[in-house]
Scaffold this active site. Structure first.
Site, PDB file in Angstrom:
ATOM      1  N   GLY A  99       2.676   2.029  10.781  1.00 34.78           N
ATOM      2  CA  GLY A  99       3.800   3.083  10.722  1.00 34.78           C
ATOM      3  C   GLY A  99       4.512   3.533  11.928  1.00 34.78           C
ATOM      4  O   GLY A  99       5.000   4.520  11.897  1.00 34.78           O
TER       5      GLY A  99
ATOM      6  N   GLU B 130      -5.172  -5.202  10.508  1.00 38.35           N
ATOM      7  CA  GLU B 130      -4.088  -4.036  11.084  1.00 38.35           C
ATOM      8  C   GLU B 130      -4.376  -3.540  12.167  1.00 38.35           C
ATOM      9  O   GLU B 130      -5.280  -2.423  12.124  1.00 38.35           O
ATOM     10  CB  GLU B 130      -4.332  -2.903   9.611  1.00 38.35           C
ATOM     11  CG  GLU B 130      -4.145  -3.734   8.314  1.00 38.35           C
ATOM     12  CD  GLU B 130      -3.515  -2.603   7.484  1.00 38.35           C
ATOM     13  OE1 GLU B 130      -2.659  -2.787   6.916  1.00 38.35           O
ATOM     14  OE2 GLU B 130      -4.125  -1.605   7.238  1.00 38.35           O
TER      15      GLU B 130
ATOM     16  N   ASN C 210       0.946  -1.358   0.070  1.00 37.94           N
ATOM     17  CA  ASN C 210      -0.131   0.045   0.011  1.00 37.94           C
ATOM     18  C   ASN C 210       0.926   1.272  -0.030  1.00 37.94           C
ATOM     19  O   ASN C 210       1.626   1.563   0.987  1.00 37.94           O
ATOM     20  CB  ASN C 210      -1.076   0.053   1.166  1.00 37.94           C
ATOM     21  CG  ASN C 210      -1.749   1.378   1.288  1.00 37.94           C
ATOM     22  OD1 ASN C 210      -1.748   2.123   0.429  1.00 37.94           O
ATOM     23  ND2 ASN C 210      -2.342   1.321   2.518  1.00 37.94           N
TER      24      ASN C 210
ATOM     25  N   GLU D   3      -7.053   4.477   8.104  1.00 35.48           N
ATOM     26  CA  GLU D   3      -6.447   5.937   7.823  1.00 35.48           C
ATOM     27  C   GLU D   3      -7.923   6.450   7.167  1.00 35.48           C
ATOM     28  O   GLU D   3      -8.248   7.879   7.294  1.00 35.48           O
ATOM     29  CB  GLU D   3      -5.238   6.117   6.838  1.00 35.48           C
ATOM     30  CG  GLU D   3      -4.137   5.922   7.492  1.00 35.48           C
ATOM     31  CD  GLU D   3      -2.951   5.204   6.983  1.00 35.48           C
ATOM     32  OE1 GLU D   3      -2.887   5.423   5.697  1.00 35.48           O
ATOM     33  OE2 GLU D   3      -2.114   4.560   7.479  1.00 35.48           O
TER      34      GLU D   3
ATOM     35  N   SER E  66       3.490  -2.679  10.475  1.00 37.10           N
ATOM     36  CA  SER E  66       5.001  -2.374  10.469  1.00 37.10           C
ATOM     37  C   SER E  66       5.441  -3.756  10.167  1.00 37.10           C
ATOM     38  O   SER E  66       6.586  -4.086  10.648  1.00 37.10           O
ATOM     39  CB  SER E  66       5.437  -2.108  11.789  1.00 37.10           C
ATOM     40  OG  SER E  66       4.973  -0.774  12.095  1.00 37.10           O
TER      41      SER E  66
ATOM     42  N   LYS F  27       0.089   4.335  -0.042  1.00 35.57           N
ATOM     43  CA  LYS F  27      -0.388   5.306   0.488  1.00 35.57           C
ATOM     44  C   LYS F  27      -0.288   6.447  -0.266  1.00 35.57           C
ATOM     45  O   LYS F  27      -0.409   6.530  -1.487  1.00 35.57           O
ATOM     46  CB  LYS F  27       0.041   5.747   1.953  1.00 35.57           C
ATOM     47  CG  LYS F  27      -0.007   4.040   2.598  1.00 35.57           C
ATOM     48  CD  LYS F  27      -0.114   4.350   4.248  1.00 35.57           C
ATOM     49  CE  LYS F  27      -0.323   3.060   4.802  1.00 35.57           C
ATOM     50  NZ  LYS F  27      -0.243   3.185   6.325  1.00 35.57           N
TER      51      LYS F  27
ATOM     52  N   HIS G 245      -9.672   1.053   5.504  1.00 32.63           N
ATOM     53  CA  HIS G 245      -8.201   1.175   5.743  1.00 32.63           C
ATOM     54  C   HIS G 245      -8.453   2.110   6.867  1.00 32.63           C
ATOM     55  O   HIS G 245      -9.315   2.789   6.952  1.00 32.63           O
ATOM     56  CB  HIS G 245      -7.382   1.699   4.847  1.00 32.63           C
ATOM     57  CG  HIS G 245      -5.977   1.675   5.204  1.00 32.63           C
ATOM     58  ND1 HIS G 245      -5.545   2.570   6.239  1.00 32.63           N
ATOM     59  CD2 HIS G 245      -4.960   0.873   5.110  1.00 32.63           C
ATOM     60  CE1 HIS G 245      -4.116   2.333   6.499  1.00 32.63           C
ATOM     61  NE2 HIS G 245      -3.983   1.138   5.817  1.00 32.63           N
TER      62      HIS G 245
HETATM   63  O1  LIG Z   1      -1.873  -0.731   4.715  1.00 29.98           O
HETATM   64  C1  LIG Z   1      -0.893  -0.719   5.317  1.00 29.98           C
HETATM   65  C2  LIG Z   1      -0.783  -0.746   6.734  1.00 29.98           C
HETATM   66  O2  LIG Z   1      -1.378   0.591   6.915  1.00 29.98           O
HETATM   67  C3  LIG Z   1       0.665  -0.980   7.347  1.00 29.98           C
HETATM   68  O3  LIG Z   1       1.486   0.159   7.136  1.00 29.98           O
HETATM   69  P1  LIG Z   1       3.114   0.233   7.582  1.00 29.98           P
HETATM   70  O4  LIG Z   1       3.498  -1.106   6.870  1.00 29.98           O
HETATM   71  O5  LIG Z   1       3.560   1.390   7.112  1.00 29.98           O
HETATM   72  O6  LIG Z   1       2.769   0.026   9.211  1.00 29.98           O
END
Ligand SMILES: O=C[C@H](O)COP(=O)(O)O
Length: 247
Positions: free
Chosen positions: A171, A165, A9, A96, A209, A11, A94
């Site tokens: 993150g 998640e 992802n 977010e 993460s 983002k 998601h």
């Molecule tokens: O969509 C992915 C998740 O929000 C995980 O993000 P991350 O790997 O940066 O913690």
């Protein structure tokens, strides 16, 4: 056994030049992956990435999809529009989107329905906040989030992907331990099994993460069928290592 899926992802990251460089390095190192692989890209780059992935083993994913088919919804992108660009998966719900855009369980369920109707597999994201975990509500929260989608999609539950998640792990560099993640995955698997006898074929991904160093241990858990990777998916060599760990 479910074939594992590793989905990146991106983002709100990337540029025309950066996307091209990242995918070139990925495709060069990928070979024939032993798992399914996808990248979820910002909507504005869907056309570019579709062209760059043509004929490759990497599937195209969207980060969101509208709950509407078309009309006066400024800024939205519909499932049929994404399908025009051969989008195979779309993230829905998601954290977010839930956190910054106020997306409710009902809205997420409608988005999953719209994706399925257009032939796109929704990757339904669920997860608890730190406060919810500390209050002992993890199981109730993820079950409530998934129940809304199961109720909305009915028999199509076998066509979805689920991503657990934990919000506190996204993150932050704080990964759920393999045991913590497996415990929640087992709850989700049981919920899916109660909804369909075919639920064993629904991949349940872990996200939060996940990186080149911890992927192997997480992916070794019996109910972790892949990963949804944010930060580490922006570094080709790290993402390749995660893909190798899933194979
Ligand atoms: O969509 C992915 C998740 O929000 C995980 O993000 P991350 O790997 O940066 O913690």
């Amino acid at each position: 056994m479910v074939k594992k899926l590793i989905a990146g992802n991106w983002k709100m990251n990337g540029s025309l030049a950066a996307n091209e460089a990242l995918l070139a390095e990925l495709l060069q190192g990928l070979g024939q992956p032993g798992c399914d692989v996808a990248v979820a890209v910002p909507a504005v780059y869907v056309g570019q990435v579709q062209a760059l992935l043509q004929g490759s083993a990497i599937a195209l994913a969207a980060q969101d999809v509208s709950a509407h088919d078309g009309g006066a919804y400024t800024g939205e992108v519909s499932a049929p529009m994404l399908r025009d660009f051969a989008v195979r998966y779309a993230l829905v719900g998601h954290s977010e989107r839930r956190q910054y855009h106020g997306e409710t369980d009902a809205l997420v369920a409608t988005k999953a329905q719209k994706a399925l109707a257009a032939g796109i597999t929704p990757i339904v994201c669920v997860g608890e906040t730190l406060a919810e975990r500390e209050a002992g509500q993890t199981e109730a929260v993820v079950k409530r989030q998934l129940a809304a989608v199961i109720h909305a999609v009915g028999a199509c539950v076998t066509e979805i992907v689920v991503a657990y998640e934990p919000v506190w792990a996204i993150g932050t560099g704080k990964t759920a331990s393999p045991e913590q993640a497996q415990a929640v995955h087992a709850v989700l698997r049981a919920q899916l099994a109660a909804a369909s006898t075919q639920a064993a074929k629904v991949p349940v991904l872990y996200g939060g993460s996940m990186n080149a160093g911890n992927a192997e241990q997480l992916l070794a858990q019996p109910d972790i069928d892949g990963g949804l990777i944010g930060g580490a998916s922006l570094k080709a060599q790290d993402f390749l290592k995660i893909i190798a760990a899933a194979a």
